[in-house]
Design a protein around this motif. Structure first.
Motif, mmCIF file in Angstrom:
data_model
loop_
_atom_site.group_PDB
_atom_site.id
_atom_site.type_symbol
_atom_site.label_atom_id
_atom_site.label_comp_id
_atom_site.label_asym_id
_atom_site.label_seq_id
_atom_site.Cartn_x
_atom_site.Cartn_y
_atom_site.Cartn_z
ATOM 1 N N VAL A 113 0.898 -1.099 -0.004
ATOM 2 C CA VAL A 113 0.081 0.139 -0.051
ATOM 3 C C VAL A 113 1.023 1.153 -0.115
ATOM 4 C CG1 VAL A 113 -1.831 -0.990 1.428
ATOM 5 C CG2 VAL A 113 0.007 0.011 2.538
ATOM 6 N N PRO A 114 0.444 2.536 -0.382
ATOM 7 C CA PRO A 114 1.134 3.720 -0.399
ATOM 8 C C PRO A 114 1.526 3.891 0.843
ATOM 9 C CG PRO A 114 -0.713 4.167 -1.879
ATOM 10 C CD PRO A 114 -0.865 2.576 -1.118
ATOM 11 N N VAL A 115 2.743 4.226 0.970
ATOM 12 C CA VAL A 115 3.220 4.573 2.363
ATOM 13 C C VAL A 115 2.583 6.060 3.126
ATOM 14 C CG1 VAL A 115 5.316 5.309 3.921
ATOM 15 C CG2 VAL A 115 5.547 3.850 1.961
ATOM 16 N N SER A 116 1.881 5.783 4.279
ATOM 17 C CA SER A 116 1.216 7.166 4.765
ATOM 18 C C SER A 116 2.200 7.887 5.321
ATOM 19 C CB SER A 116 0.254 6.514 5.793
ATOM 20 O OG SER A 116 -0.570 7.689 6.306
ATOM 21 N N GLN A 117 1.958 9.347 5.097
ATOM 22 C CA GLN A 117 2.538 10.279 5.813
ATOM 23 C C GLN A 117 1.921 10.326 7.409
ATOM 24 O OE1 GLN A 117 5.350 11.884 4.444
ATOM 25 N NE2 GLN A 117 4.698 10.329 2.919
ATOM 26 N N SER B 202 8.779 4.369 -9.415
ATOM 27 C CA SER B 202 9.036 5.481 -8.402
ATOM 28 C C SER B 202 9.502 6.433 -9.298
ATOM 29 C CB SER B 202 10.250 4.773 -7.700
ATOM 30 O OG SER B 202 11.278 4.417 -8.354
ATOM 31 N N ARG B 203 10.130 6.223 -10.303
ATOM 32 C CA ARG B 203 10.676 7.431 -11.320
ATOM 33 C C ARG B 203 9.580 8.406 -11.838
ATOM 34 N NH1 ARG B 203 16.011 8.056 -13.842
ATOM 35 N NH2 ARG B 203 15.822 9.616 -15.490
ATOM 36 N N ASN B 204 8.417 7.850 -12.003
ATOM 37 C CA ASN B 204 7.434 8.481 -12.867
ATOM 38 C C ASN B 204 6.108 8.529 -11.919
ATOM 39 O OD1 ASN B 204 9.096 7.117 -15.444
ATOM 40 N ND2 ASN B 204 8.811 9.287 -15.390
ATOM 41 N N LEU B 205 6.197 8.447 -10.564
ATOM 42 C CA LEU B 205 5.089 8.453 -9.878
ATOM 43 C C LEU B 205 4.417 10.018 -9.755
ATOM 44 C CD1 LEU B 205 6.037 6.769 -6.443
ATOM 45 C CD2 LEU B 205 4.332 6.209 -7.918
ATOM 46 N N SER B 206 5.295 10.940 -10.140
ATOM 47 C CA SER B 206 4.597 12.323 -10.347
ATOM 48 C C SER B 206 3.998 12.803 -11.510
ATOM 49 C CB SER B 206 5.724 13.219 -9.890
ATOM 50 O OG SER B 206 6.315 13.090 -8.561
ATOM 51 N N ASN B 207 4.002 11.872 -12.707
ATOM 52 C CA ASN B 207 3.687 12.103 -13.696
ATOM 53 C C ASN B 207 2.102 12.645 -14.085
ATOM 54 O OD1 ASN B 207 5.887 10.803 -15.003
ATOM 55 N ND2 ASN B 207 4.708 9.919 -16.347
ATOM 56 N N ALA B 208 1.179 12.405 -13.146
ATOM 57 C CA ALA B 208 -0.138 13.006 -13.156
ATOM 58 C C ALA B 208 -0.005 14.361 -12.832
ATOM 59 C CB ALA B 208 -1.142 12.057 -12.254
ATOM 60 N N PRO C 29 8.894 15.243 -2.537
ATOM 61 C CA PRO C 29 10.107 14.554 -1.645
ATOM 62 C C PRO C 29 10.365 13.272 -2.429
ATOM 63 C CG PRO C 29 8.031 14.167 -0.634
ATOM 64 C CD PRO C 29 7.748 15.270 -1.826
ATOM 65 N N PRO C 30 11.728 13.029 -2.433
ATOM 66 C CA PRO C 30 12.175 11.640 -2.912
ATOM 67 C C PRO C 30 11.604 10.338 -2.135
ATOM 68 C CG PRO C 30 14.004 12.472 -1.795
ATOM 69 C CD PRO C 30 12.853 13.786 -1.694
ATOM 70 N N LEU C 31 11.511 9.340 -2.699
ATOM 71 C CA LEU C 31 10.797 8.098 -2.241
ATOM 72 C C LEU C 31 11.511 7.616 -1.083
ATOM 73 C CD1 LEU C 31 8.161 6.143 -2.514
ATOM 74 C CD2 LEU C 31 9.577 4.901 -4.293
ATOM 75 N N THR C 32 12.814 7.441 -1.334
ATOM 76 C CA THR C 32 13.682 6.991 -0.442
ATOM 77 C C THR C 32 14.789 8.061 -0.218
ATOM 78 O OG1 THR C 32 14.988 5.662 -1.828
ATOM 79 C CG2 THR C 32 13.108 4.563 -0.642
ATOM 80 N N SER C 33 15.638 7.908 0.918
ATOM 81 C CA SER C 33 16.981 8.679 1.084
ATOM 82 C C SER C 33 17.873 8.268 0.033
ATOM 83 C CB SER C 33 17.425 8.382 2.561
ATOM 84 O OG SER C 33 18.636 9.148 2.650
ATOM 85 N N GLY C 34 18.502 9.461 -0.562
ATOM 86 C CA GLY C 34 19.257 9.279 -1.751
ATOM 87 C C GLY C 34 18.639 9.153 -2.959
ATOM 88 N N ASP C 35 17.283 9.096 -2.982
ATOM 89 C CA ASP C 35 16.561 8.968 -4.487
ATOM 90 C C ASP C 35 16.369 10.379 -5.014
ATOM 91 O OD1 ASP C 35 15.361 7.634 -6.497
ATOM 92 O OD2 ASP C 35 13.793 7.112 -5.368
#
Length: 547
Positions: free
Chosen positions: A312-316, A435-441, A530-536
């Motif tokens: 599931v999408p990681v919740s904030q 992950s690389r294109n999660l922001s396309n929308a 924000p990046p999905l993971t640290s260093g991403d």
């Protein structure tokens, strides 16, 4: 309390209905909305290769700082008219890290059905569907049709309420609703074909070891060859599998090593391509050597195992995030417990092979990562043999668990079914997958909301730009600079219309500094997730107001 024969018969009928429903849901999840999820850069790369283009050729044609439109870029997602199928080898040799079989099959598929996202995803869906009976037959070969195994299991203290053949049914049900395998069945990449061929190779090897018939050894040789030509990671499986054969099947060493050596020998032509294009391979896989923090790597490993059933999408929100961690931990704990049960109760010839196939890739990639200070072992798609092994071991423990007198097994199978189905019903694409294109929308919504916008980027993001082009309005004007170091000043001053909104797509720090130092305009960040993971990293969008 002992069940009556009538009650056991009713349980078996209900069990079959449950498996049928799970398989039906798995088919529905795999075939639904193939055109909807973002067509991300890896799928863009697949279609580009299948269409007959290398990335270098595309960049050479579009990175000219001349105005382009989204349809101009999508042209490279259709089969070029000036090439033949025989030219595909030239294109594939520029990505030697990817074995060629899937891309060759995809080219034949595209000739028949086109290169639209739905069409390109339909082929891996087909392979994913064939994988469901594939794991059923594999478990049948391991447990039900093996007289030695059946005799050994009868001597064990563990008694299951359903017969041995229900192991395969349970494995098929778990594979059917695994959000991990559903996601990769819908991706235009080789992974569902790899899974299918792995299941066939494991099955043919098991049949060869128990029947001693040359027909099965021949089938094993052919399937292993095809598997090697689908993923080069199969070589790591062969290494671990060979150790297991040496330890537990010494009477079959000669036919095993002869057939395996023959399969490896057939890989020689592609090995030659790898050697002659070694620098290209090093460049294409440079991301594997990118150092990552220990916590990020451990977190990715944790996530890579949990997504087999819980994705599931990681919740904030901290409370929800805490609940997600607990559920993921329970999922991994069940896999670990099933592994210990499997090792204790299954015959050694079986668990040694399953465990070798399960642990080979993560352990060997981890060793490589320690030597190179990389992160290849934390890549979920490389761990598919590990996930298959986990499903088989869980199925062995949980077969008929809904009708067991063991509360532990009833609770475990109920938990896995619930978290899997909830994960499958969530429409957001899995972060680990795209992950690389999660922001396309979000990016396309911002650009499409502007009137005749202008977008500037560099060759490094050409595949991301093509991915965006599937959703961009045709009135946007695109500029791809010739090189990463090309001055923005000449393009912006000479080509850009100051009356139209202007955007920069993922500009480098050097580009932003140049614009500021030369007072070309005012640069404002309008989208920077924000990046999905640290260093991403994440794709960003900046608006330029010329001064």
């Amino acid at each position: 309390m002992t069940s009556t024969p009538l009650a056991k018969s009713a349980q078996r009928r209900l069990w079959r209905w449950i498996i049928a429903i799970l398989v039906g849901l798995g088919i529905a999840f795999r075939t639904a909305n193939l055109a909807e999820p973002v067509f991300w850069v890896d799928e863009v790369a697949t279609t580009m290769r299948v269409s007959g283009y290398t990335q270098a050729e595309v960049i050479a044609q579009v990175a000219t700082a001349q105005p382009l439109t989204p349809p101009d870029l999508l042209h490279f997602q259709t089969i070029r008219s000036d090439t033949q199928r025989s030219d595909l080898l030239r294109v594939l040799s520029q990505s030697p890290e990817h074995a060629p079989l899937y891309f060759v099959l995809a080219r034949f598929w595209a000739d028949l059905f086109g290169t639209s996202p739905a069409s390109m995803r339909a082929l891996p869906v087909l392979f994913g569907l064939f994988g469901l009976p594939g794991i059923l037959l594999l478990c049948k070969s391991y447990f039900f049709q093996n007289k030695t195994v059946q005799s050994s299991l009868k001597e064990k203290p563990f008694q299951a309420p359903l017969p041995l053949k229900s192991i395969g049914q349970a494995a098929m049900g778990l594979l059917a609703i695994s959000p991990f395998f559903i996601a990769y069945s819908q991706e235009a990449r080789p992974y569902s074909l790899w899974v299918l061929l792995l299941l066939l190779t494991y099955q043919f090897l098991a049949r060869s070891l128990t029947t001693h018939r040359w027909q099965w050894w021949l089938a094993y040789t052919l399937s292993l060859t095809l598997t090697l030509y689908t993923s080069l990671l199969t070589v790591l499986l062969v290494l671990a599998q060979s150790i297991a054969i040496l330890l537990t099947h010494r009477q079959h060493i000669r036919p095993y090593f002869l057939t395996t050596a023959l399969s490896l020998l057939t890989l020689t032509p592609w090995c030659w391509i790898v050697v002659t294009h070694w620098q290209t391979l090093q460049t294409n896989t440079a991301w594997m050597s990118t150092p990552g923090s220990l916590w990020a790597t451990l977190g990715t490993w944790f996530y890579s195992l949990a997504v087999l059933f819980f994705d599931v999408p990681v919740s904030q929100s901290p409370p929800i995030f805490g609940l997600q961690v607990i559920l993921a931990t329970l999922t991994i704990g069940l896999i670990g417990y099933a592994t210990t049960v499997f090792i204790r109760q299954a015959p050694q010839p079986i668990w040694s092979l399953v465990l070798a196939n399960t642990l080979a890739i993560p352990l060997l990639l981890l060793l490589i990562d320690l030597i190179r200070n990389g992160q290849a072992a934390a890549t979920p798609r490389y761990l598919m043999p590990t996930h298959l092994g986990a499903i088989i071991m869980l199925a062995y423990w949980l077969r008929g668990g809904l009708f067991s007198n063991s509360l532990k097994r009833r609770a475990a199978i109920s938990f896995l079914l619930i978290v899997s189905l909830v994960s499958c019903l969530i429409l957001q694409p899995s972060p680990y997958l795209k992950s690389r294109n999660l922001s396309n929308a979000d990016l396309t919504a911002l650009l499409n909301a502007s009137a005749s916008p202008q977008l500037i980027t560099t060759p490094h993001y050409i595949q991301d730009l093509i991915s965006l082009s599937y959703q961009l309005d045709p009135d946007i004007t695109l500029y791809v600079l010739p090189t990463e170091d090309t001055s923005f000043e000449n393009v912006i001053v000479q080509k850009i219309d100051p009356q139209q909104p202007t955007f920069l797509f993922a500009p480098s720090e050097a580009a932003k500094t140049e614009i500021e130092d030369k007072k070309i305009g005012i640069l404002t960040s309008i989208y920077q997730p924000p990046p999905l993971t640290s260093g991403d990293f994440a794709l960003t969008l900046w608006e330029l107001e010329q001064t």
